[in-house]
Design a protein around this motif. Structure first.
Motif, PDB file in Angstrom:
ATOM      1  N   LEU A  33       0.842  -1.199   0.000  1.00 58.84           N
ATOM      2  CA  LEU A  33       0.000   0.000   0.000  1.00 58.84           C
ATOM      3  C   LEU A  33       0.873   1.243   0.000  1.00 58.84           C
ATOM      4  O   LEU A  33       1.758   1.396   0.851  1.00 58.84           O
ATOM      5  CB  LEU A  33      -0.898  -0.004   1.237  1.00 58.84           C
ATOM      6  N   ALA A  34       0.641   2.123  -0.974  1.00 61.87           N
ATOM      7  CA  ALA A  34       1.394   3.367  -1.085  1.00 61.87           C
ATOM      8  C   ALA A  34       0.445   4.551  -1.073  1.00 61.87           C
ATOM      9  O   ALA A  34      -0.684   4.470  -1.575  1.00 61.87           O
ATOM     10  CB  ALA A  34       2.227   3.375  -2.368  1.00 61.87           C
ATOM     11  N   LEU A  35       0.917   5.643  -0.517  1.00 59.40           N
ATOM     12  CA  LEU A  35       0.183   6.908  -0.498  1.00 59.40           C
ATOM     13  C   LEU A  35       0.992   7.948  -1.252  1.00 59.40           C
ATOM     14  O   LEU A  35       2.186   8.125  -0.984  1.00 59.40           O
ATOM     15  CB  LEU A  35      -0.049   7.365   0.944  1.00 59.40           C
ATOM     16  N   CYS A  36       0.346   8.644  -2.199  1.00 56.40           N
ATOM     17  CA  CYS A  36       1.001   9.692  -2.972  1.00 56.40           C
ATOM     18  C   CYS A  36       0.363  11.037  -2.643  1.00 56.40           C
ATOM     19  O   CYS A  36      -0.865  11.163  -2.665  1.00 56.40           O
ATOM     20  CB  CYS A  36       0.869   9.417  -4.466  1.00 56.40           C
ATOM     21  N   TRP A 252       4.064   3.830  -8.040  1.00 56.32           N
ATOM     22  CA  TRP A 252       3.436   3.100  -9.138  1.00 56.32           C
ATOM     23  C   TRP A 252       4.280   1.914  -9.564  1.00 56.32           C
ATOM     24  O   TRP A 252       3.763   0.828  -9.855  1.00 56.32           O
ATOM     25  CB  TRP A 252       3.245   4.062 -10.304  1.00 56.32           C
ATOM     26  N   LYS A 253       5.554   2.083  -9.624  1.00 57.52           N
ATOM     27  CA  LYS A 253       6.437   1.025 -10.108  1.00 57.52           C
ATOM     28  C   LYS A 253       6.655  -0.080  -9.079  1.00 57.52           C
ATOM     29  O   LYS A 253       7.223  -1.119  -9.409  1.00 57.52           O
ATOM     30  CB  LYS A 253       7.794   1.625 -10.496  1.00 57.52           C
ATOM     31  N   ARG A 254       6.181   0.125  -7.847  1.00 62.56           N
ATOM     32  CA  ARG A 254       6.488  -0.837  -6.804  1.00 62.56           C
ATOM     33  C   ARG A 254       5.268  -1.581  -6.268  1.00 62.56           C
ATOM     34  O   ARG A 254       5.341  -2.773  -5.994  1.00 62.56           O
ATOM     35  CB  ARG A 254       7.183  -0.110  -5.653  1.00 62.56           C
ATOM     36  N   TYR A 255       4.116  -0.898  -6.116  1.00 61.14           N
ATOM     37  CA  TYR A 255       2.998  -1.488  -5.373  1.00 61.14           C
ATOM     38  C   TYR A 255       1.705  -1.562  -6.177  1.00 61.14           C
ATOM     39  O   TYR A 255       1.472  -0.765  -7.089  1.00 61.14           O
ATOM     40  CB  TYR A 255       2.764  -0.689  -4.088  1.00 61.14           C
ATOM     41  N   ARG A 256       0.858  -2.517  -5.788  1.00 60.96           N
ATOM     42  CA  ARG A 256      -0.413  -2.731  -6.489  1.00 60.96           C
ATOM     43  C   ARG A 256      -1.523  -1.811  -5.995  1.00 60.96           C
ATOM     44  O   ARG A 256      -2.444  -1.498  -6.744  1.00 60.96           O
ATOM     45  CB  ARG A 256      -0.867  -4.184  -6.325  1.00 60.96           C
ATOM     46  N   THR A 257      -1.460  -1.406  -4.736  1.00 67.67           N
ATOM     47  CA  THR A 257      -2.529  -0.580  -4.170  1.00 67.67           C
ATOM     48  C   THR A 257      -2.000   0.828  -3.939  1.00 67.67           C
ATOM     49  O   THR A 257      -1.047   1.022  -3.175  1.00 67.67           O
ATOM     50  CB  THR A 257      -3.053  -1.185  -2.856  1.00 67.67           C
ATOM     51  N   ILE A 258      -2.627   1.787  -4.618  1.00 69.72           N
ATOM     52  CA  ILE A 258      -2.146   3.161  -4.615  1.00 69.72           C
ATOM     53  C   ILE A 258      -3.275   4.097  -4.182  1.00 69.72           C
ATOM     54  O   ILE A 258      -4.356   4.104  -4.782  1.00 69.72           O
ATOM     55  CB  ILE A 258      -1.658   3.598  -6.017  1.00 69.72           C
ATOM     56  N   LEU A 259      -3.028   4.877  -3.158  1.00 68.61           N
ATOM     57  CA  LEU A 259      -3.928   5.945  -2.749  1.00 68.61           C
ATOM     58  C   LEU A 259      -3.297   7.267  -3.171  1.00 68.61           C
ATOM     59  O   LEU A 259      -2.128   7.521  -2.863  1.00 68.61           O
ATOM     60  CB  LEU A 259      -4.139   5.932  -1.228  1.00 68.61           C
ATOM     61  N   ASP A 308      -5.486  -3.392 -12.966  1.00 67.87           N
ATOM     62  CA  ASP A 308      -4.038  -3.518 -12.799  1.00 67.87           C
ATOM     63  C   ASP A 308      -3.585  -2.963 -11.454  1.00 67.87           C
ATOM     64  O   ASP A 308      -2.567  -3.386 -10.909  1.00 67.87           O
ATOM     65  CB  ASP A 308      -3.312  -2.780 -13.926  1.00 67.87           C
ATOM     66  N   ARG A 309      -4.304  -1.970 -10.937  1.00 64.60           N
ATOM     67  CA  ARG A 309      -4.024  -1.404  -9.627  1.00 64.60           C
ATOM     68  C   ARG A 309      -5.335  -1.287  -8.855  1.00 64.60           C
ATOM     69  O   ARG A 309      -6.410  -1.159  -9.446  1.00 64.60           O
ATOM     70  CB  ARG A 309      -3.386  -0.011  -9.715  1.00 64.60           C
ATOM     71  N   ALA A 310      -5.211  -1.335  -7.532  1.00 64.92           N
ATOM     72  CA  ALA A 310      -6.338  -1.076  -6.642  1.00 64.92           C
ATOM     73  C   ALA A 310      -6.047   0.214  -5.892  1.00 64.92           C
ATOM     74  O   ALA A 310      -4.928   0.725  -5.909  1.00 64.92           O
ATOM     75  CB  ALA A 310      -6.528  -2.236  -5.668  1.00 64.92           C
ATOM     76  N   GLY A 311      -7.082   0.741  -5.228  1.00 59.01           N
ATOM     77  CA  GLY A 311      -6.862   1.945  -4.444  1.00 59.01           C
ATOM     78  C   GLY A 311      -7.931   2.984  -4.684  1.00 59.01           C
ATOM     79  O   GLY A 311      -9.067   2.664  -5.064  1.00 59.01           O
ATOM     80  N   ALA A 312      -7.569   4.233  -4.485  1.00 58.84           N
ATOM     81  CA  ALA A 312      -8.528   5.324  -4.635  1.00 58.84           C
ATOM     82  C   ALA A 312      -7.793   6.621  -4.942  1.00 58.84           C
ATOM     83  O   ALA A 312      -6.658   6.827  -4.502  1.00 58.84           O
ATOM     84  CB  ALA A 312      -9.367   5.481  -3.366  1.00 58.84           C
ATOM     85  N   TYR A 313      -8.463   7.459  -5.722  1.00 57.93           N
ATOM     86  CA  TYR A 313      -7.966   8.796  -6.051  1.00 57.93           C
ATOM     87  C   TYR A 313      -8.972   9.817  -5.544  1.00 57.93           C
ATOM     88  O   TYR A 313     -10.184   9.616  -5.671  1.00 57.93           O
ATOM     89  CB  TYR A 313      -7.796   8.942  -7.571  1.00 57.93           C
TER      90      TYR A 313
END
Length: 396
Positions: A33-36, A252-259, A308-313
């Motif tokens: 899980l990553a947060l941007c 993006w290049k590392r994790y599947r779940t991106i917030l 391809d990715r999970a998460g939320a924007y």
């Protein structure tokens, strides 16, 4: 030194980061899980504060593997990083602790204008604007902390743009690097300097010049084609948003779940753009920035749609009604008027003092839209902690 005789600790410190950096383009994303946190000056800084506040309440900070930030988002990320251990994210949320450790320092900075005096110094002596910026962060927010004061997990990555190579320059605890120049393990760079580089927006606040020792680089890798002077002596940096205003790439290049929390400002139409060179140049720079942000956002949303990715924007210009929460049985969103959202989104991209009332409303809006996006796209049912504006009397 032969590989088998190298001390184990040194192998972990040098080799693992080098392998990761070198294989970014080829590796498949892993579970995590990553947060941007995007750029956008004080506007983004406070908007992200509201979002992080909600993530803390929901227990999601404890699951983060990475926090990637640029510009205004890097200010919020730096304060969060320094407060990480005392915040005790694995325990029951303590709003009072969050306010004292994270919200209060950020709001204190938002009462001070730091961009105008920095720009004046830059006009008198080119390159001095970013020095003043770093000093202001050090005096008002981050003290003498270095990158080595960051927690080991999650990994906080502060992104800047290397003007010499056109690549991303990453500041983190394990290393700082540009894949074309090389990697410096365990950098002791001041955290204030890293945040200043990440937020040194051109042309007024940049560049930030980072002097480096060529002997401090890790063993050369094949892709480091610019490991030579002046690239490995003097690094010329500007705002990370020039390369990636969402802070998306290293996550993006590392994790599947991106917030992704986006506090960036959309470029508005201009019927009569200025024709003098300085203001016309600024308009063209805004066009480039707007295009880069748009491409990154489309890439992200497209990946959510394809799976391809999970998460939320969520973004500062998002329409809360578009999330359609009631029909999905996940509760009503917090009340936010379109007029109020528009007013907050139009806050200039500055490091300029904001009124206490506008600060509170920006925090409320980041909190509300983060809560709504998570309930719609991340949680399968109602969230474990009820949503109440951090500052109920102000609303949005």
């Amino acid at each position: 030194m032969p590989e088998q005789s190298r001390p184990a600790g040194r192998a972990r410190r040098l080799d693992a980061p080098v392998r990761f950096l070198d294989s970014d383009q080829e590796r498949e994303p892993e579970d995590g899980l990553a947060l941007c946190l995007s750029g956008g000056g004080y506007r983004a800084m406070l908007f992200h504060l509201g979002a992080v506040w909600r993530l803390y309440e929901l227990g999601l900070l404890a699951g983060l593997d990475r926090v990637s930030s640029v510009s205004g988002g890097s200010i919020t990320a730096a304060v969060l990083a320094l407060a990480w251990e005392s915040l005790r994210v694995h325990e029951t949320p303590d709003p009072a602790r969050f306010v004292a450790q994270v919200a209060a320092p950020i709001r204190k900075l938002a009462r001070i204008t730091i961009d105008r005096p920095a720009i004046i110094r830059g006009l008198l002596r080119p390159g001095r604007a970013s020095e003043f910026l770093a000093r202001a962060y050090r005096e008002h927010l981050l003290g003498a902390a270095t990158l080595q004061d960051l927690p080991d997990r999650p990994r906080f990555v502060f992104n800047a743009t290397n003007v010499q190579t056109g690549s991303l320059w990453r500041f983190s605890k394990p290393y700082m690097a540009d894949y074309q120049v090389g990697l410096i393990p365990r950098p002791r760079v001041a955290l204030a300097t890293a945040v200043a580089a990440s937020s040194a927006f051109p042309p007024f606040m940049s560049p930030l010049i980072l002097a480096v020792n060529p002997l401090s680089f890790a063993p050369r890798q094949e892709r480091e084609i610019l490991r030579r002077p002046p690239f490995n002596l003097r690094v010329v940096l500007c705002d990370g948003g020039v390369y990636d205003n969402l802070g998306l790439e290293t996550a993006w290049k590392r994790y599947r779940t991106i917030l992704v929390s986006d506090g960036g400002q959309k470029m508005s139409p201009q019927g009569r753009p200025k024709e003098d060179w300085p203001r016309h140049t600024l308009r063209v720079l805004s066009l480039i920035d707007n295009q880069v942000r748009g491409l990154r956002k489309r890439q992200l949303i497209g990946s959510y749609q394809t799976g391809d990715r999970a998460g939320a924007y969520w973004g500062i210009r998002s329409d809360i009604d578009d999330y359609d929460l009631p029909s999905h049985g996940r509760g009503q969103p917090l009340p936010c008027t379109r007029e109020g959202v528009q007013d907050l989104a139009d806050t200039p991209t500055r490091l300029k003092r904001l009124s206490p009332e506008r600060q509170r409303r920006l925090i409320n809006w980041g909190y509300a839209i983060c809560d709504t996006a998570l309930r719609r796209h991340y949680f399968s049912g109602p969230p474990p902690w009820p949503a109440v504006f951090p500052y109920p009397s102000d609303g949005v």
